[in-house]
Scaffold this motif. Structure first.
Motif, PDB file in Angstrom:
ATOM      1  N   THR A  27       3.497   0.830 -51.026  1.00 18.28           N
ATOM      2  CA  THR A  27       3.395   1.479 -49.667  1.00 18.28           C
ATOM      3  C   THR A  27       3.360   2.977 -49.896  1.00 18.28           C
ATOM      4  N   TYR A  32       1.225   1.307 -45.907  1.00 20.02           N
ATOM      5  CA  TYR A  32       1.590   0.130 -45.639  1.00 20.02           C
ATOM      6  C   TYR A  32       0.250  -1.208 -45.355  1.00 20.02           C
ATOM      7  N   LYS A  36      -0.549  -4.896 -47.657  1.00 16.99           N
ATOM      8  CA  LYS A  36      -0.282  -6.032 -46.843  1.00 16.99           C
ATOM      9  C   LYS A  36      -0.295  -7.315 -47.729  1.00 16.99           C
ATOM     10  N   LEU A  39       2.412  -7.581 -49.981  1.00 15.95           N
ATOM     11  CA  LEU A  39       3.709  -7.891 -49.403  1.00 15.95           C
ATOM     12  C   LEU A  39       3.630  -9.426 -48.844  1.00 15.95           C
ATOM     13  N   TYR A  43       6.569 -12.080 -49.554  1.00 11.17           N
ATOM     14  CA  TYR A  43       7.131 -12.872 -48.645  1.00 11.17           C
ATOM     15  C   TYR A  43       7.003 -14.408 -48.941  1.00 11.17           C
ATOM     16  N   ASN A 155      13.446 -10.979 -47.224  1.00 11.25           N
ATOM     17  CA  ASN A 155      11.882 -10.417 -47.033  1.00 11.25           C
ATOM     18  C   ASN A 155      12.128  -9.430 -45.918  1.00 11.25           C
ATOM     19  N   SER A 156      13.253  -9.246 -45.059  1.00 12.06           N
ATOM     20  CA  SER A 156      13.517  -8.113 -44.049  1.00 12.06           C
ATOM     21  C   SER A 156      13.784  -6.925 -44.941  1.00 12.06           C
ATOM     22  N   THR A 158      13.161  -6.325 -47.977  1.00 12.68           N
ATOM     23  CA  THR A 158      11.780  -5.619 -48.769  1.00 12.68           C
ATOM     24  C   THR A 158      10.973  -4.800 -47.801  1.00 12.68           C
ATOM     25  N   TRP A 159      10.627  -5.520 -46.442  1.00  7.33           N
ATOM     26  CA  TRP A 159       9.946  -4.809 -45.428  1.00  7.33           C
ATOM     27  C   TRP A 159      10.699  -3.385 -45.127  1.00  7.33           C
TER      28      TRP A 159
END
Length: 196
Positions: A27, A32, A36, A39, A43, A155-156, A158-159
């Motif tokens: 990113t 971002y 995607k 990501l 995920y 995953n949260s 990582t986000w």
């Protein structure tokens, strides 16, 4: 016990690891929107690994624990490859025709396949299941709910790292050599720490 579970899962997920560093790097370089697919691969792969960890934890620990040693070597080699990719990388090249960095389907598979050799998340899942979940529950549907919960927590995190890369994009791109070197060294540390 559940407080310990929460602390373990959240802190472990937020620590620098291959997913978090790769998300930040992607990113930071491409934004971002253009990250995607990568990501989504991270995920998706993370969720698959948590389900597999749920199903095979007992089997791996009791009968085939030696597989973790081999997986460690495969994971270390892949982490070294990622470290080299990050260290030698430059800010995303702009596609002059579209005016934005290009994104490929390989990005999805890069993120997905990382999960299959990401010893950090495999151990994260196995530890959570063997230490906190299996001692309390044996019903398959409850175990699967925990697999998705662990995936959501990981995953949260990582986000969060991905958003940090997006927000700090301009600063990080100006100092990309230093940033890439630091992130690459952190990935190398992740590889070396598998054997400590």
């Amino acid at each position: 016990m559940w407080f310990s579970f929460f602390i373990y899962t959240v802190l472990t997920a937020l620590l620098p690891g291959p997913n978090n560093i790769l998300a930040l790097n992607s990113t930071m370089k491409s934004g971002y929107k253009n990250s995607k697919k990568l990501l989504l691969g991270i995920y998706s792969g993370f969720t698959v690994v948590m389900i597999l960890a749920a199903i095979f934890t007992g089997l791996l620990l009791s009968s085939y624990g030696f597989l973790l040693n081999y997986l460690k070597y495969v994971g270390a080699v892949y982490l070294v490859y990622l470290a080299w990719s990050v260290i030698s990388g430059k800010p995303a090249e702009i596609d002059l025709e579209n005016g934005k960095p290009s994104e490929t389907t390989q990005d999805f598979w890069k993120g997905f396949l990382l999960q299959l050799v990401n010893v950090k998340i495999i151990i994260y899942g196995i530890t959570a299941f063997s230490s906190f979940i299996f001692p309390q529950f044996s019903e398959l549907w409850i175990i699967l709910i925990f697999a998705f919960l662990l995936s959501f927590i990981g995953n949260s995190a990582t986000w969060i790292w991905a958003v940090a890369g997006q927000r700090l994009n301009q600063f990080l791109n100006q100092h990309y050599k230093i940033v890439n070197t630091v992130m690459g060294v952190l990935l190398l540390y992740c590889a070396v720490s598998l054997f400590l």
